[in-house]
Motif scaffolding. Sequence first.
Motif, PDB file in Angstrom:
ATOM      1  N   LEU A  37       0.823  -1.206   0.000  1.00  0.00           N
ATOM      2  CA  LEU A  37       0.000   0.000   0.000  1.00  0.00           C
ATOM      3  C   LEU A  37       0.860   1.261   0.000  1.00  0.00           C
ATOM      4  O   LEU A  37       1.982   1.258   0.499  1.00  0.00           O
ATOM      5  CB  LEU A  37      -0.938  -0.021   1.207  1.00  0.00           C
ATOM      6  N   PRO A  38       0.315   2.355  -0.554  1.00  0.00           N
ATOM      7  CA  PRO A  38       1.095   3.596  -0.629  1.00  0.00           C
ATOM      8  C   PRO A  38       1.424   4.151   0.764  1.00  0.00           C
ATOM      9  O   PRO A  38       0.733   3.870   1.746  1.00  0.00           O
ATOM     10  CB  PRO A  38       0.167   4.558  -1.371  1.00  0.00           C
ATOM     11  N   GLU A  39       2.446   4.962   0.790  1.00  0.00           N
ATOM     12  CA  GLU A  39       2.832   5.651   2.011  1.00  0.00           C
ATOM     13  C   GLU A  39       1.644   6.479   2.509  1.00  0.00           C
ATOM     14  O   GLU A  39       0.870   7.011   1.720  1.00  0.00           O
ATOM     15  CB  GLU A  39       4.027   6.554   1.706  1.00  0.00           C
ATOM     16  N   TYR A  40       1.504   6.587   3.798  1.00  0.00           N
ATOM     17  CA  TYR A  40       0.435   7.341   4.471  1.00  0.00           C
ATOM     18  C   TYR A  40      -0.935   6.687   4.350  1.00  0.00           C
ATOM     19  O   TYR A  40      -1.952   7.319   4.613  1.00  0.00           O
ATOM     20  CB  TYR A  40       0.355   8.799   3.982  1.00  0.00           C
ATOM     21  N   THR A  41      -0.993   5.429   3.927  1.00  0.00           N
ATOM     22  CA  THR A  41      -2.267   4.723   3.912  1.00  0.00           C
ATOM     23  C   THR A  41      -2.212   3.556   4.883  1.00  0.00           C
ATOM     24  O   THR A  41      -1.138   3.010   5.158  1.00  0.00           O
ATOM     25  CB  THR A  41      -2.638   4.186   2.515  1.00  0.00           C
ATOM     26  N   THR A  42      -3.376   3.171   5.375  1.00  0.00           N
ATOM     27  CA  THR A  42      -3.514   2.047   6.284  1.00  0.00           C
ATOM     28  C   THR A  42      -4.719   1.229   5.847  1.00  0.00           C
ATOM     29  O   THR A  42      -5.791   1.794   5.601  1.00  0.00           O
ATOM     30  CB  THR A  42      -3.730   2.535   7.737  1.00  0.00           C
ATOM     31  N   TYR A  43      -4.528  -0.067   5.742  1.00  0.00           N
ATOM     32  CA  TYR A  43      -5.625  -0.958   5.377  1.00  0.00           C
ATOM     33  C   TYR A  43      -6.757  -0.825   6.380  1.00  0.00           C
ATOM     34  O   TYR A  43      -6.537  -0.802   7.591  1.00  0.00           O
ATOM     35  CB  TYR A  43      -5.119  -2.404   5.334  1.00  0.00           C
ATOM     36  N   LEU A  74      -4.186  14.613  -5.279  1.00  0.00           N
ATOM     37  CA  LEU A  74      -4.642  15.549  -4.251  1.00  0.00           C
ATOM     38  C   LEU A  74      -4.822  16.901  -4.931  1.00  0.00           C
ATOM     39  O   LEU A  74      -3.867  17.466  -5.452  1.00  0.00           O
ATOM     40  CB  LEU A  74      -3.612  15.639  -3.130  1.00  0.00           C
ATOM     41  N   ASP A  75      -6.067  17.389  -4.950  1.00  0.00           N
ATOM     42  CA  ASP A  75      -6.283  18.635  -5.697  1.00  0.00           C
ATOM     43  C   ASP A  75      -6.676  19.805  -4.823  1.00  0.00           C
ATOM     44  O   ASP A  75      -6.771  20.929  -5.303  1.00  0.00           O
ATOM     45  CB  ASP A  75      -7.268  18.428  -6.846  1.00  0.00           C
ATOM     46  N   PRO A 115      -1.611  20.010  -2.543  1.00  0.00           N
ATOM     47  CA  PRO A 115      -2.318  19.830  -3.821  1.00  0.00           C
ATOM     48  C   PRO A 115      -1.335  19.524  -4.953  1.00  0.00           C
ATOM     49  O   PRO A 115      -0.231  20.082  -4.999  1.00  0.00           O
ATOM     50  CB  PRO A 115      -3.004  21.176  -4.043  1.00  0.00           C
ATOM     51  N   GLY A 116      -1.726  18.605  -5.802  1.00  0.00           N
ATOM     52  CA  GLY A 116      -0.881  18.204  -6.929  1.00  0.00           C
ATOM     53  C   GLY A 116      -0.106  16.924  -6.672  1.00  0.00           C
ATOM     54  O   GLY A 116       0.379  16.292  -7.602  1.00  0.00           O
ATOM     55  N   GLU A 117       0.034  16.540  -5.397  1.00  0.00           N
ATOM     56  CA  GLU A 117       0.712  15.280  -5.097  1.00  0.00           C
ATOM     57  C   GLU A 117      -0.178  14.104  -5.480  1.00  0.00           C
ATOM     58  O   GLU A 117      -1.399  14.235  -5.571  1.00  0.00           O
ATOM     59  CB  GLU A 117       1.090  15.215  -3.614  1.00  0.00           C
ATOM     60  N   SER A 118       0.444  12.965  -5.693  1.00  0.00           N
ATOM     61  CA  SER A 118      -0.281  11.777  -6.128  1.00  0.00           C
ATOM     62  C   SER A 118      -0.147  10.652  -5.114  1.00  0.00           C
ATOM     63  O   SER A 118       0.890  10.506  -4.471  1.00  0.00           O
ATOM     64  CB  SER A 118       0.273  11.268  -7.466  1.00  0.00           C
ATOM     65  N   ILE A 119      -1.207   9.867  -5.011  1.00  0.00           N
ATOM     66  CA  ILE A 119      -1.184   8.626  -4.240  1.00  0.00           C
ATOM     67  C   ILE A 119      -1.225   7.522  -5.293  1.00  0.00           C
ATOM     68  O   ILE A 119      -2.237   7.339  -5.974  1.00  0.00           O
ATOM     69  CB  ILE A 119      -2.397   8.518  -3.306  1.00  0.00           C
ATOM     70  N   ILE A 162       4.226 -10.343 -12.050  1.00  0.00           N
ATOM     71  CA  ILE A 162       3.403  -9.627 -13.028  1.00  0.00           C
ATOM     72  C   ILE A 162       2.657  -8.547 -12.261  1.00  0.00           C
ATOM     73  O   ILE A 162       1.981  -8.829 -11.268  1.00  0.00           O
ATOM     74  CB  ILE A 162       2.437 -10.583 -13.758  1.00  0.00           C
ATOM     75  N   TYR A 163       2.784  -7.301 -12.727  1.00  0.00           N
ATOM     76  CA  TYR A 163       2.242  -6.154 -12.014  1.00  0.00           C
ATOM     77  C   TYR A 163       0.943  -5.667 -12.638  1.00  0.00           C
ATOM     78  O   TYR A 163       0.740  -5.758 -13.842  1.00  0.00           O
ATOM     79  CB  TYR A 163       3.262  -5.009 -11.998  1.00  0.00           C
ATOM     80  N   SER A 164       0.107  -5.107 -11.786  1.00  0.00           N
ATOM     81  CA  SER A 164      -1.110  -4.450 -12.248  1.00  0.00           C
ATOM     82  C   SER A 164      -0.737  -3.084 -12.821  1.00  0.00           C
ATOM     83  O   SER A 164       0.406  -2.639 -12.725  1.00  0.00           O
ATOM     84  CB  SER A 164      -2.081  -4.261 -11.075  1.00  0.00           C
ATOM     85  N   ASN A 165      -1.724  -2.431 -13.382  1.00  0.00           N
ATOM     86  CA  ASN A 165      -1.572  -1.034 -13.753  1.00  0.00           C
ATOM     87  C   ASN A 165      -1.480  -0.208 -12.469  1.00  0.00           C
ATOM     88  O   ASN A 165      -1.734  -0.711 -11.373  1.00  0.00           O
ATOM     89  CB  ASN A 165      -2.774  -0.586 -14.586  1.00  0.00           C
ATOM     90  N   MET A 166      -1.137   1.069 -12.604  1.00  0.00           N
ATOM     91  CA  MET A 166      -1.075   1.953 -11.444  1.00  0.00           C
ATOM     92  C   MET A 166      -2.430   2.612 -11.241  1.00  0.00           C
ATOM     93  O   MET A 166      -3.020   3.136 -12.179  1.00  0.00           O
ATOM     94  CB  MET A 166      -0.008   3.017 -11.646  1.00  0.00           C
ATOM     95  N   ALA A 167      -2.922   2.572 -10.018  1.00  0.00           N
ATOM     96  CA  ALA A 167      -4.145   3.288  -9.642  1.00  0.00           C
ATOM     97  C   ALA A 167      -3.703   4.578  -8.965  1.00  0.00           C
ATOM     98  O   ALA A 167      -2.949   4.538  -7.987  1.00  0.00           O
ATOM     99  CB  ALA A 167      -4.985   2.438  -8.714  1.00  0.00           C
ATOM    100  N   THR A 168      -4.151   5.709  -9.489  1.00  0.00           N
ATOM    101  CA  THR A 168      -3.651   7.003  -9.025  1.00  0.00           C
ATOM    102  C   THR A 168      -4.776   7.905  -8.540  1.00  0.00           C
ATOM    103  O   THR A 168      -5.792   8.055  -9.204  1.00  0.00           O
ATOM    104  CB  THR A 168      -2.888   7.723 -10.162  1.00  0.00           C
ATOM    105  N   THR A 169      -4.554   8.503  -7.383  1.00  0.00           N
ATOM    106  CA  THR A 169      -5.435   9.543  -6.843  1.00  0.00           C
ATOM    107  C   THR A 169      -4.607  10.815  -6.737  1.00  0.00           C
ATOM    108  O   THR A 169      -3.507  10.801  -6.195  1.00  0.00           O
ATOM    109  CB  THR A 169      -5.974   9.144  -5.449  1.00  0.00           C
TER     110      THR A 169
END
Length: 194
Positions: free
Chosen positions: A85-91, A169-170, A143-147, A160-167
Motif C-alpha cells: 500500500l502507498p505511504e500514508y495509507t492504512t488498510y 490531491l487537488d 495539492p498536486g501530489e499523487s497517491i 506480473i504487475y497491475s496497472n497503477m491506480a492514481t489519486t
Amino acid sequence: EIVNDTTPDAFGIRNNHCEMYSENSLVSSYDVRLALDESSFNGISLNKKVEQNTLSVTEGELDYTLTFKNSSGLVPAGTVISDPLPEYTTYQSTVSKDNEVVSDPVYDKETNTLKYTLKKDLNEGENTVIHFSVIFNNPAAKPGESIINKASFNYKGTDIYSNMATTILDGSAYLTKVDNDTKNPLAGAKFKVV
C-alpha cells in the motif's frame, strides 16, 4: 525443455542447432532460433482501480478494486496477490470478495502490505474481484501530489504487475447534485456556499 523458471526477457532468443549423421558422415544440419512463448504471461492480468480519482483533503478513505483475470491456461491455487500500500495509507477492510476463491486478507502493518491467496485454481475464462478500502492520512500533503498504488502476483517465477491506480490531491471540494431516482448528475445545478 527449460529446466529453470526463467522469464521470456531473461531467456532472450537462443539458437538451437541440430545435426543429422549417417555412419559418421554429416548429412544435414539445421538451426532454429528460440524464444519463450509469452502468450501465457499475457493471458493473465491483474487490473487495479481506485474509486477516488481526486481527493480534496489530507485525510480520507480510498476504495480499491482488484480484478484478477485469466484468459489463458490455469492459475494455480496458492497464487498470492500482493499489494504494497502507498505511504500514508492504512488498510481498513475488505469490502467484498468471492470467499470460495480468495482467502481472507493478510495485512502486514510493518511493511504496509496486503496479501490475498487463491484458494482454488483460476481456470481459463474465469476472474475474481476484490474490493477493499484504506485510510489516507498525511497532514503535510499538498495539492498536486499523487497517491500511486499497484499490486502484483507471481506466475511461474515471474512477477506480473497491475496497472497503477492514481489519486491526485487537488485541494478543491466538488459539489454534485444528483437526481434522487436515477442517481445521475444534474446538469446546471447551482449551489450557494455559505
